[in-house]
Design an enzyme around this catalytic site. Structure first.
Site, PDB file in Angstrom:
ATOM      1  N   LYS A  57       1.304  -1.674   0.837  1.00 11.71           N
ATOM      2  CA  LYS A  57       0.651  -1.001  -0.288  1.00 11.71           C
ATOM      3  C   LYS A  57       1.229  -1.452  -1.636  1.00 11.71           C
ATOM      4  CE  LYS A  57      -1.670   2.068   2.346  1.00 11.71           C
ATOM      5  NZ  LYS A  57      -1.378   1.668   3.724  1.00 11.71           N
TER       6      LYS A  57
HETATM    7  C1  LIG Z   1      -2.123   1.634   4.889  1.00 14.45           C
HETATM    8  C2  LIG Z   1      -1.555   0.921   6.047  1.00 14.45           C
HETATM    9  C3  LIG Z   1      -2.376   0.302   6.993  1.00 14.45           C
HETATM   10  C4  LIG Z   1      -3.879   0.376   6.936  1.00 14.45           C
HETATM   11  O1  LIG Z   1      -4.405  -0.373   5.879  1.00 14.45           O
HETATM   12  P1  LIG Z   1      -5.926  -0.126   5.391  1.00 14.45           P
HETATM   13  O2  LIG Z   1      -6.070  -0.944   4.171  1.00 14.45           O
HETATM   14  O3  LIG Z   1      -6.014   1.344   5.102  1.00 14.45           O
HETATM   15  O4  LIG Z   1      -6.807  -0.539   6.506  1.00 14.45           O
HETATM   16  C5  LIG Z   1      -1.772  -0.415   8.022  1.00 14.45           C
HETATM   17  N1  LIG Z   1      -0.431  -0.477   8.137  1.00 14.45           N
HETATM   18  C6  LIG Z   1       0.397   0.119   7.251  1.00 14.45           C
HETATM   19  C7  LIG Z   1       1.863   0.027   7.443  1.00 14.45           C
HETATM   20  C8  LIG Z   1      -0.128   0.829   6.169  1.00 14.45           C
HETATM   21  O5  LIG Z   1       0.685   1.420   5.292  1.00 14.45           O
END
Ligand SMILES: *Cc1c(COP(=O)(O)O)cnc(C)c1O
Length: 498
Positions: free
Chosen positions: A112
């Site tokens: 993120k």
């Molecule tokens: C948010 C997240 C995901 C999922 O990603 P999306 O963009 O919501 O599909 C997968 N793995 C981790 C560690 C995350 O923080």
């Protein structure tokens, strides 16, 4: 310019789309047309830094930002103060045809950060460009990782307040502490009784609630979003698909123009959608492989054409993917139907009223051209971590392990020799308890606090504890608000002093 997936809003500039977050009456902003990059341009970027690649990609989408503004955003976000690796998102070669794209070198140990380190700068500029007479209030629903990444990104940014809602007992201890120990004058964190879908749908409902928005506006506040429903959050994720490809090209692992697969551990469908935009822009992609955990609503959807959220929500060992309503699928379907807003409106309405929708054959076969899907159970996730640790001496986190398992299965079934990049979405330290359990057995984590586990995982993996997770147990817990999903509106008003 940006348009609504439901055809219910006028075209807006990039800065307005970013400032608004989503279309007020429901619907998501998408670019009216997708810019392209030729193979020649791509090859010319081969020796570029992550920052230079970022400038190139972003400038194709942020028409009303000057190149100097974009450079400032890029340099403020992607630097060695925030990321513990000079390439920001380095690649690790797992075997002859498999590469791991490490997206977790940012401040909060999850991918993120790749978007949320830069998005606040986009938003600050957007406010200046569009002109804001109101204070922006960012509402975030988090399954664990977005919350902290958004808090870090928006902390102490003037003109913005940020309120994060996380499912009480639905995130790991480390995730909870990361959020509740955040300082900063403008940060608020609220534990909600319910799961992530409850948080997300409550927040979405608030965005779409005109009456509530009017009250806030009267008091000098305006809502926006840092979830991947905001285009400004999705866009920076396109960059690392290019950087990954260029990295492989530079290292002579692939030939110019050679296609690669990407495997993406998926929840809200934001990350994989960014990969799809990269593909549409001209990045040579063979397949995008969508990996889910036991909440495999997407796997079922891609296999049957029926999206059905009427099922039990499962809390798994890859909690950031515990999602039954994947918001960004709406954008993907809009693209796959050649911008048919009427279809999207119908499907989203069906999803709201029946918890279910069915796409037509044409749309499904268009999706099948590029997308493959699969899922992993919790046991398979742990087995995969152990297997990769033992055979490659490489430590995966649980989310990345879901992707690796789905990829192994894809390989077995298809014998596809295409070089493949696996998105590693979190540092193994972020989900330390499950990772150590996978490697050393359940006894290794029984009755141990997470901080002892972090130390032990560091020994076992031979890696230093991620810089964002050290000393969490020594920081004071600042945020202690708790509410029900029905109480979220009231809590927002209390926080804002209305
Ligand atoms: C948010 C997240 C995901 C999922 O990603 P999306 O963009 O919501 O599909 C997968 N793995 C981790 C560690 C995350 O923080």
């Amino acid at each position: 310019m940006y348009i609504s997936t439901r055809g219910n809003h006028e075209r807006v500039t990039a800065s307005r789309a970013i400032k608004m977050g989503m279309v007020p009456s429901g619907g998501l902003f998408v670019p009216e047309s997708i810019p392209t990059i030729t193979l020649e341009e791509l090859i010319n970027l081969q020796n570029s830094s992550y920052q230079e690649i970022a400038e190139k990609i972003l400038s194709l989408y942020l028409d009303d930002y000057s190149i100097d503004e974009i450079k400032d955003c890029v340099n403020s976000a992607y630097n060695e103060k925030n990321f513990d690796h000079p390439f920001m998102a380095p690649i690790y070669k797992l075997n002859e045809h498999t590469y791991v794209l490490e997206l977790w070198h940012g401040p909060t140990a999850a991918f993120k950060d790749m978007a949320l380190q830069i998005m606040p700068y986009f938003l600050s500029l957007a406010i200046k460009k569009v002109g804001a007479d109101k204070e922006i209030v960012i509402l975030v629903a988090t399954s664990g990782d977005t919350g902290k990444a958004a808090l870090e990104g928006f902390k102490n940014i003037p003109g913005i307040q940020i309120i994060v809602f996380f499912p009480y007992q639905g995130v790991s201890k480390v995730q909870e502490l990361q959020m509740t120990t955040t300082d900063g004058k403008n940060t608020y964190v609220v534990a909600v009784k319910g799961n992530f879908d409850d948080c997300q749908s409550a927040v979405k409902e608030i965005f779409a609630n005109e009456e509530f928005n009017d009250i806030l506006n009267d008091k000098g506040y305006e809502l926006s979003s840092a979830n991947s429903i905001n285009w400004g959050r999705l866009l920076p994720q396109v960059i690392y698909y290019f950087s990954a490809y260029l990295n492989l090209l530079k290292e002579r692992e692939i030939q110019p123009g050679e296609k690669v697969n990407f495997v993406v551990p998926t929840g809200n469908f934001g990350n994989i959608l960014a990969g799809w935009y990269a593909y549409k822009m001209g990045l040579p992609v063979n397949k995008l492989i969508c990996a889910s955990n036991e909440n495999k609503v997407l796997t079922d959807f891609f296999q049957t054409g029926i999206y059905d959220r009427n099922r039990e929500f499962k809390q798994t060992n890859s909690p950031s993917m515990d999602i039954l309503v994947s918001s960004n699928l709406e954008r993907f379907l809009f693209e796959q139907t050649n911008h048919n807003a009427d279809k999207i409106k119908q499907w989203m309405n069906d999803l709201n009223t029946k918890g279910k929708f069915i796409i037509d054959k044409e749309t499904k076969s268009s999706i099948d051209q590029i997308l493959v899907s699969g899922f992993a159970t919790q046991e398979e996730t742990l087995e995969t971590i152990k297997k990769v640790y033992q055979s490659k001496n490489y430590t995966l986190d649980t989310h990345t392990a879901v992707a690796v398992k789905v990829y192994y299965e894809y390989l077995r079934e298809t014998k596809d020799k295409t070089k493949t990049v696996i998105d590693a979405t979190a540092s193994p330290f972020k989900f330390n308890s499950s990772v150590l359990e996978a490697i050393k057995g359940a006894e290794a984590v029984d009755n141990k606090d997470e901080f002892a586990i972090l130390e032990e995982l560091s020994e076992v993996s031979g890696l230093p504890i991620h810089h964002g997770l050290k000393d969490l147990d020594k920081k004071p817990v600042i945020h202690k608000i708790f509410c029900t999903k029905e109480g979220i509106k009231k809590e927002i008003m209390k926080i804002l002093g209305i």
